[in-house]
Design an enzyme around this catalytic site. Structure first.
Site, PDB file in Angstrom:
ATOM      1  CD  GLU A  75      -3.239   0.916   1.850  1.00  0.00           C
ATOM      2  OE1 GLU A  75      -4.133   1.767   1.703  1.00  0.00           O
ATOM      3  OE2 GLU A  75      -3.343  -0.068   2.585  1.00  0.00           O
ATOM      4  NE  ARG A 102       9.214 -20.067  -1.653  1.00  0.00           N
ATOM      5  CZ  ARG A 102       9.003 -20.159  -2.949  1.00  0.00           C
ATOM      6  NH1 ARG A 102       8.999 -19.083  -3.699  1.00  0.00           N
ATOM      7  NH2 ARG A 102       8.804 -21.320  -3.525  1.00  0.00           N
ATOM      8  N   GLY A 119      -6.235   5.710 -14.902  1.00  0.00           N
ATOM      9  CA  GLY A 119      -7.294   6.516 -15.489  1.00  0.00           C
ATOM     10  C   GLY A 119      -7.346   7.886 -14.838  1.00  0.00           C
TER      11      GLY A 119
END
Length: 152
Positions: A75, A102, A119
């Protein structure tokens, strides 16, 4: 805080990209959580942003890199990159999906956020996390919405 007057486009000169990456490396650029985790921004391009985070200090009780650490790194990368692509307009995450493949017990985790869609109001990234040997650890898809005005 980053200077919002610097945006990232496909024709941004390399020296401006380098200056922007230097700004990203300042302690306050990524926010308090990124600073606490030790996230570092290491490479920037129009279509991607790469960052690293140490495993040490970011583990869960079993000694593995915390799954939430994958999400925070993803993020941080995708949101910061979306902010730059939006020319310094505020962005907020509206969707996030993480698949852990993993585990990592030591070293550094590297995340590479690549644009899937850009966009006018939505930017989507795929973020792949790897260990020092290049093994794929997780894949996170995140979508950010570009806000028209500053949040109150």
């Amino acid at each position: 805080m980053l200077r919002p007057d610097i945006s990232l486009t496909s024709d941004t000169p390399a020296d401006r990209v380098d200056r922007l990456l230097e700004q990203l490396r300042s302690p306050e650029a990524g926010g308090a959580l990124a600073e606490k985790m030790g996230i570092e921004f290491v490479e920037l391009g129009h279509d991607h942003l790469v960052g690293t985070v140490p495993v040490a200090g970011n583990t869960q009780p079993m000694g593995l890199f915390h799954g939430g650490g994958h999400v925070v790194l993803a993020e941080s990368l995708a949101s910061m990159h979306s902010y730059l692509l939006a020319g310094g307009k505020s962005v907020v995450g509206v969707d996030l999906n993480a698949t852990h493949l993993r585990a990592a017990r030591e070293g550094v985790v590297t995340g590479r956020a690549e644009v899937l869609h850009q966009g006018r109001t939505i930017v989507s990234h795929e973020v792949k996390m790897t260990d020092a040997t290049g093994r794929l650890l997780s894949i996170v898809r995140i979508t950010n919405m570009i806000l028209k005005a500053e949040p109150k």
